[in-house]
Write an enzyme that holds these catalytic residues in place. Structure first.
Site, short mmCIF file in Angstrom:
data_model
loop_
_atom_site.label_atom_id
_atom_site.label_comp_id
_atom_site.label_asym_id
_atom_site.label_seq_id
_atom_site.Cartn_x
_atom_site.Cartn_y
_atom_site.Cartn_z
N GLY A 9 0.88 -1.17 -0.10
CA GLY A 9 0.12 0.18 -0.14
C GLY A 9 0.86 1.29 0.15
N SER A 11 1.28 3.40 -2.44
CA SER A 11 0.84 4.13 -3.56
C SER A 11 0.33 5.65 -2.93
CB SER A 11 -0.10 3.59 -4.25
OG SER A 11 -1.22 3.09 -3.60
N ARG A 12 -0.04 5.70 -1.72
CA ARG A 12 -0.58 6.79 -1.01
C ARG A 12 -0.59 6.79 0.28
NH1 ARG A 12 -6.35 5.99 -1.30
NH2 ARG A 12 -6.73 3.87 -2.17
N SER A 139 -3.84 -0.08 14.31
CA SER A 139 -4.65 1.18 14.39
C SER A 139 -5.02 1.52 15.81
CB SER A 139 -5.99 0.90 13.69
OG SER A 139 -6.94 2.21 13.80
N TYR A 152 -13.00 -4.31 11.37
CA TYR A 152 -11.62 -3.40 11.30
C TYR A 152 -10.82 -3.55 12.49
CZ TYR A 152 -8.71 0.72 10.39
OH TYR A 152 -7.40 1.41 10.35
N LYS A 156 -7.21 -5.36 13.41
CA LYS A 156 -6.07 -4.55 13.85
C LYS A 156 -5.54 -5.12 15.02
CE LYS A 156 -5.69 -1.50 10.22
NZ LYS A 156 -4.53 -1.73 9.13
#
Ligand code: NAP
Length: 245
Positions: A9, A11-12, A139, A152, A156
């Site tokens: 990940g 890319s951003r 997170s 999520y 995490k």
């Protein structure tokens, strides 16, 4: 010594900032993306401007076979692998009662199964090098739960258990494994929530603002560095003090 790194990940957001930070520290870096090829190529061009080699690879990490292939192709293109940053992820705003089994399953595959598979695939390269750094991007939701993303938060939190377990098993090989728990960070993932509820969110954060991705990347990159040689199995929050009691 030259190091070879894979940032999933990349890319951003936090992944892109981490890839650039690692390149600035002298690493050659492979970055992966799922859909945003152009963004990934822009990050790669910046890595090359820093004088380092960049490799861009596509993978949908919901598929364990693609996670395994991603690590193998990264190591082949770079000439080895010393550093793995399991960063790729997504959020999905959904109430517990409305979560489908498919929602749950996809989240677990991307946020927990892919880091497991990638770490397993990376292990032989790190063992051969006698050096390894694995950083799992968890997170703040792993620590405090989520009222709109039980899948999520669960994935995490599981990632922290994986981090500690791998830290125990891989220590004899010179491989450290740590987790970073970002708080609210200004990326595509949070842009909408911050635009909608920015003032309320900031009022909960002692430092009074969301993080710049580079502030999270700095901690990830430190854990990847030679200087972090005696830190393993740790979970480090970068959250502006939001969970201080
Ligand atoms: P982001 O800007 O939305 O970027 C997500 C990255 O993950 C992109 O590179 C994306 O690829 C990739 N990705 C998403 N789903 C994928 C999949 N199925 N397979 C492969 N790659 C996939 O996110 P971010 O805010 O930087 O978040 C990075 C990590 O930090 C995530 O693990 C996230 O859970 C965690 N985190 C973020 C925050 C925050 O406030 N931003 C807070 C706590 C934790 P494409 O570009 O190709 O789509």
């Amino acid at each position: 010594m030259q190091r070879f790194a894979l940032v999933t990940g990349g890319s951003r957001g936090i992944g892109a900032a981490t890839a650039l930070k690692l390149a600035s520290m002298g690493c050659d870096v492979a970055i992966s993306y799922r859909t945003q090829r152009v963004r990934a190529e822009e990050v790669a061009a910046e890595i090359e401007r820093l004088g380092r080699k960049a490799v861009v690879l596509q993978a949908d990490l919901a598929d364990p076979a693609q996670a395994r292939r991603l690590v193998r192709e990264s190591a082949e293109a770079l000439g080895g692998l010393h550093i793995l940053v399991n960063n790729a992820g997504y959020s999905q705003h959904a109430k517990f009662a409305e979560l489908s089994l498919e929602d749950w399953d996809r989240m677990i595959r991307v946020a927990l199964t892919a880091p497991f598979v990638a770490a397993q695939a990376a292990f032989p390269y790190m063992r051969e090098a006698g050096f390894g750094r694995i950083v799992n991007v968890s997170s703040l939701r792993a620590l405090g739960g989520s009222s709109h993303g039980a899948h999520y938060a669960s994935a995490k939190a599981g990632l922290i258990g994986l981090t500690k377990s791998l830290a125990l098993e891989l220590a004899p090989y010179g491989i450290t494994v740590n987790a970073v728990c970002p708080g609210y960070t200004v990326t595509d993932m949070t842009r909408e929530a911050l635009a909608r509820n920015g003032e309320r969110i900031k009022s909960q954060i002692p430092l009074g603002r969301a993080a710049d991705p580079r502030e999270v990347a700095a901690v990830i990159a430190f854990l990847c560095s030679d200087e972090a040689s005696y830190i393993t199995g740790e979970t480090i929050s970068v959250n502006g003090g939001i969970y201080m009691r």
